[in-house]
Design a protein around this motif. Sequence first.
Motif, PDB file in Angstrom:
ATOM      1  N   LEU A 109      45.532  37.694  37.980  1.00 60.60           N
ATOM      2  CA  LEU A 109      45.718  39.239  38.393  1.00 60.60           C
ATOM      3  C   LEU A 109      44.829  39.346  39.424  1.00 60.60           C
ATOM      4  CD1 LEU A 109      46.568  40.713  35.039  1.00 60.60           C
ATOM      5  CD2 LEU A 109      48.169  40.119  36.890  1.00 60.60           C
ATOM      6  N   ASP A 110      43.970  38.530  39.888  1.00 60.21           N
ATOM      7  CA  ASP A 110      42.879  38.686  40.897  1.00 60.21           C
ATOM      8  C   ASP A 110      43.376  38.039  42.097  1.00 60.21           C
ATOM      9  OD1 ASP A 110      40.644  38.933  42.480  1.00 60.21           O
ATOM     10  OD2 ASP A 110      39.377  38.961  40.995  1.00 60.21           O
ATOM     11  N   TYR A 111      44.164  38.608  42.994  1.00 63.27           N
ATOM     12  CA  TYR A 111      44.583  37.975  44.076  1.00 63.27           C
ATOM     13  C   TYR A 111      43.585  37.028  44.977  1.00 63.27           C
ATOM     14  CZ  TYR A 111      47.036  37.035  48.428  1.00 63.27           C
ATOM     15  OH  TYR A 111      47.397  36.453  49.604  1.00 63.27           O
ATOM     16  N   LYS A 112      42.509  38.011  45.375  1.00 65.35           N
ATOM     17  CA  LYS A 112      41.681  37.795  46.080  1.00 65.35           C
ATOM     18  C   LYS A 112      40.740  36.453  45.440  1.00 65.35           C
ATOM     19  CE  LYS A 112      39.999  41.570  49.069  1.00 65.35           C
ATOM     20  NZ  LYS A 112      38.971  42.159  49.455  1.00 65.35           N
ATOM     21  N   ASN A 113      40.484  36.498  44.292  1.00 65.80           N
ATOM     22  CA  ASN A 113      39.704  35.176  43.800  1.00 65.80           C
ATOM     23  C   ASN A 113      40.521  34.268  43.577  1.00 65.80           C
ATOM     24  OD1 ASN A 113      39.704  34.150  40.404  1.00 65.80           O
ATOM     25  ND2 ASN A 113      37.769  33.994  41.646  1.00 65.80           N
ATOM     26  N   LEU A 114      41.921  34.063  43.447  1.00 62.30           N
ATOM     27  CA  LEU A 114      42.738  33.110  43.428  1.00 62.30           C
ATOM     28  C   LEU A 114      42.966  32.502  44.584  1.00 62.30           C
ATOM     29  CD1 LEU A 114      45.948  33.696  41.880  1.00 62.30           C
ATOM     30  CD2 LEU A 114      44.875  32.006  41.393  1.00 62.30           C
ATOM     31  N   ARG A 115      42.802  33.034  45.877  1.00 65.14           N
ATOM     32  CA  ARG A 115      42.953  32.788  47.311  1.00 65.14           C
ATOM     33  C   ARG A 115      41.649  32.014  47.572  1.00 65.14           C
ATOM     34  NH1 ARG A 115      44.175  36.817  52.085  1.00 65.14           N
ATOM     35  NH2 ARG A 115      42.383  37.738  51.224  1.00 65.14           N
ATOM     36  N   GLU A 116      40.599  32.626  47.127  1.00 63.93           N
ATOM     37  CA  GLU A 116      39.112  32.145  47.285  1.00 63.93           C
ATOM     38  C   GLU A 116      39.076  30.792  46.687  1.00 63.93           C
ATOM     39  OE1 GLU A 116      35.970  34.942  46.677  1.00 63.93           O
ATOM     40  OE2 GLU A 116      34.733  33.268  46.114  1.00 63.93           O
ATOM     41  N   ILE A 117      39.714  30.422  45.468  1.00 58.93           N
ATOM     42  CA  ILE A 117      39.528  29.345  44.844  1.00 58.93           C
ATOM     43  C   ILE A 117      40.556  28.143  45.520  1.00 58.93           C
ATOM     44  CG2 ILE A 117      40.281  28.043  42.633  1.00 58.93           C
ATOM     45  CD1 ILE A 117      39.819  30.573  41.327  1.00 58.93           C
ATOM     46  N   VAL A 118      41.569  28.712  45.874  1.00 63.93           N
ATOM     47  CA  VAL A 118      42.471  27.778  46.753  1.00 63.93           C
ATOM     48  C   VAL A 118      41.951  27.411  48.119  1.00 63.93           C
ATOM     49  CG1 VAL A 118      44.919  27.791  47.817  1.00 63.93           C
ATOM     50  CG2 VAL A 118      44.957  28.636  45.505  1.00 63.93           C
ATOM     51  N   THR A 124      46.038  21.752  46.972  1.00 64.04           N
ATOM     52  CA  THR A 124      47.266  21.332  47.485  1.00 64.04           C
ATOM     53  C   THR A 124      48.562  21.402  46.583  1.00 64.04           C
ATOM     54  OG1 THR A 124      46.913  18.941  47.143  1.00 64.04           O
ATOM     55  CG2 THR A 124      46.633  20.010  49.477  1.00 64.04           C
ATOM     56  N   TRP A 125      48.128  21.249  45.141  1.00 64.76           N
ATOM     57  CA  TRP A 125      49.358  21.470  44.140  1.00 64.76           C
ATOM     58  C   TRP A 125      48.593  22.629  43.453  1.00 64.76           C
ATOM     59  CZ3 TRP A 125      51.017  16.462  41.450  1.00 64.76           C
ATOM     60  CH2 TRP A 125      51.721  15.836  42.573  1.00 64.76           C
ATOM     61  N   HIS A 153      53.815  37.034  41.027  1.00 59.19           N
ATOM     62  CA  HIS A 153      53.873  37.351  42.452  1.00 59.19           C
ATOM     63  C   HIS A 153      52.589  36.830  43.548  1.00 59.19           C
ATOM     64  CE1 HIS A 153      56.745  40.927  41.366  1.00 59.19           C
ATOM     65  NE2 HIS A 153      57.443  39.651  41.351  1.00 59.19           N
ATOM     66  N   ASN A 154      51.393  36.944  42.825  1.00 65.43           N
ATOM     67  CA  ASN A 154      50.220  36.486  43.313  1.00 65.43           C
ATOM     68  C   ASN A 154      50.415  35.014  43.740  1.00 65.43           C
ATOM     69  OD1 ASN A 154      48.966  39.046  43.287  1.00 65.43           O
ATOM     70  ND2 ASN A 154      47.836  38.752  41.333  1.00 65.43           N
ATOM     71  N   ILE A 155      50.898  34.229  42.604  1.00 65.43           N
ATOM     72  CA  ILE A 155      50.811  32.929  42.657  1.00 65.43           C
ATOM     73  C   ILE A 155      51.692  32.514  43.845  1.00 65.43           C
ATOM     74  CG2 ILE A 155      51.644  30.868  41.435  1.00 65.43           C
ATOM     75  CD1 ILE A 155      48.991  31.489  40.411  1.00 65.43           C
ATOM     76  N   LEU A 156      52.887  33.035  43.953  1.00 61.55           N
ATOM     77  CA  LEU A 156      53.994  32.885  44.678  1.00 61.55           C
ATOM     78  C   LEU A 156      53.478  33.004  46.322  1.00 61.55           C
ATOM     79  CD1 LEU A 156      57.524  34.191  43.283  1.00 61.55           C
ATOM     80  CD2 LEU A 156      56.856  31.917  43.757  1.00 61.55           C
ATOM     81  N   ASP A 157      52.689  34.291  46.528  1.00 62.49           N
ATOM     82  CA  ASP A 157      52.369  34.496  47.670  1.00 62.49           C
ATOM     83  C   ASP A 157      51.163  33.446  48.444  1.00 62.49           C
ATOM     84  OD1 ASP A 157      53.923  36.539  47.875  1.00 62.49           O
ATOM     85  OD2 ASP A 157      52.588  38.232  47.438  1.00 62.49           O
ATOM     86  N   ILE A 158      50.253  33.165  47.350  1.00 64.10           N
ATOM     87  CA  ILE A 158      49.246  32.191  47.464  1.00 64.10           C
ATOM     88  C   ILE A 158      49.852  30.732  48.012  1.00 64.10           C
ATOM     89  CG2 ILE A 158      47.161  30.945  46.457  1.00 64.10           C
ATOM     90  CD1 ILE A 158      46.301  33.504  46.500  1.00 64.10           C
ATOM     91  N   ALA A 159      50.842  30.480  47.191  1.00 62.48           N
ATOM     92  CA  ALA A 159      51.306  29.182  47.362  1.00 62.48           C
ATOM     93  C   ALA A 159      52.108  29.063  48.628  1.00 62.48           C
ATOM     94  CB  ALA A 159      52.422  28.841  46.085  1.00 62.48           C
ATOM     95  N   ALA A 160      52.908  30.234  49.020  1.00 67.07           N
ATOM     96  CA  ALA A 160      53.628  30.075  50.260  1.00 67.07           C
ATOM     97  C   ALA A 160      52.690  30.298  51.480  1.00 67.07           C
ATOM     98  CB  ALA A 160      54.477  31.570  50.139  1.00 67.07           C
ATOM     99  N   GLU A 161      51.642  31.042  51.436  1.00 68.44           N
ATOM    100  CA  GLU A 161      50.458  31.205  52.422  1.00 68.44           C
ATOM    101  C   GLU A 161      49.957  29.939  52.783  1.00 68.44           C
ATOM    102  OE1 GLU A 161      49.434  35.656  51.586  1.00 68.44           O
ATOM    103  OE2 GLU A 161      47.749  34.386  51.671  1.00 68.44           O
ATOM    104  N   HIS A 162      49.453  29.126  51.799  1.00 66.22           N
ATOM    105  CA  HIS A 162      48.729  27.913  51.957  1.00 66.22           C
ATOM    106  C   HIS A 162      49.612  26.549  51.767  1.00 66.22           C
ATOM    107  CE1 HIS A 162      45.215  30.360  52.158  1.00 66.22           C
ATOM    108  NE2 HIS A 162      45.615  31.210  51.196  1.00 66.22           N
TER     109      HIS A 162
END
Length: 377
Positions: A109-118, A124-125, A153-162
């Motif tokens: 649920l923490d979008y920024k934290n997810l993005r930082e990890i990615v 890549t997966w 939704h967070n997961i989809l956006d992160i996956a699409a962006e990266h």
Amino acid sequence: MPVIRTLSKVAKQALLSTPGCGCQPLTVAVRNISFSPRQVTSDASFHSVSFSETDHPKVLITGGLGQLGVGLAKLLRKRFGKNNVILSDIRKPPSNVFHSGPFIYSDILDYKNLREIVVNNRITWLVHYSALLSAVGEANVALARSVNITGLHNILDIAAEHGLRLFVPSTIGAFGPTSPRNPTPDLCVQRPRTIYGVSKVHAELMGEYYHHRYGLDFRCLRYPGIISADSMPGGGTTDYAVQIFHDAIKTGKFECNLKPDTRLPMMYIDDCLRATLEVMEAPADTLSMRTYNINAMSFTPEELAQELQKQMSELEVTYEVDHVRQAIADSWPMNFDDSNARKDWGWKHDYDLPELVQTMLNYFGADTIVKNQVSRA
Ligand SMILES: NC(=O)c1ccc[n+]([C@@H]2O[C@H](COP(=O)([O-])OP(=O)(O)OC[C@H]3O[C@@H](n4cnc5c(N)ncnc54)[C@H](O)[C@@H]3O)[C@@H](O)[C@H]2O)c1
Ligand SMILES: C[C@@H](O)[C@H](N)C(=O)O
């Protein structure tokens, strides 16, 4: 739906600003105010800009401390190397898991934290396992909606962006009482009656939409009930099929919360994890669909008990029906048609009911079983 609104605005801007009329598919950085359109091929076999087929993928597993995540990490680490697979969850890992490879805290649920990890780990997966299962979800609908839908939704956006390859499991629970139940094909009416099922249909449709619209490399398998020996299920309707082994060995008795003739599709965990790796590695052009049923066997509590009783003749099984779980089970498939997975990418299960029971009993140790039977006699 702010995400959708942002998406359509950004996509519109991108289309307008693309020279030559928007006849090329676009991907966009969906959360960013500034966006970076990328050209992708029209066969939609898009995957990471930083991942080449000769490299090992760098994998992040969300919700990795549940029934399935630790086993999947073990399998993927064997294949891609220990440090290329990061397990994550919001819970504290047991020390054997913590010391077996990279583990990281991540709340989906923490979008920024997810993005930082990615970004920091050049992921890549992404294997997205976080969820509230069917029975727990009915007991806490608001939380299930938040984790299973907002989190997705967070997961989809992160996956699409990266540009990640994204795996999201669906379930037999994505079907409902108006679906054909015996067998249930890939494409049919899906009107589930649980928040879990609704969230999984939503995940299937959103993933496929992002695939077609943005070229996201989305892959999804509908798992049956999964049976494992070394990890416990997280509050589903099929949990009885794991619990029976533990109770049989400890006490020689089992009280089942489903009726004896409740038939559901089931699978041993090794088959499930192997299927996940296989579909993730399948060449994009073999996938005629992005969401597949997979299956191994179908049985009732009575049939499972009888198979166990072949080796534990003293096992006593009684039935005390949980009405919430029974209603859920009665709306789910009895048999699952997975012919498309078998045809497209060669899916084949290894475990039927007798092998499943033997493997589970071997895990717990034939000695313990005999000793327990003798000491109860
Ligand atoms: N186990 C099965 O029989 C089965 C069958 C069909 C589909 N699936 C799907 O497979 C996936 C994994 O299933 P499982 O059995 O391991 O589930 P589980 O319930 O055992 O584990 C889910 C994990 O998600 C974590 N989680 C909850 N909220 C979170 C959050 N906000 N951020 C990050 N993590 C969070 C939990 O801590 C838990 O460890 C799920 O998506 C499930 O729907 C499982
Ligand atoms: C079937 C599956 O999705 C999960 N084991 C549940 O019962 O909720």
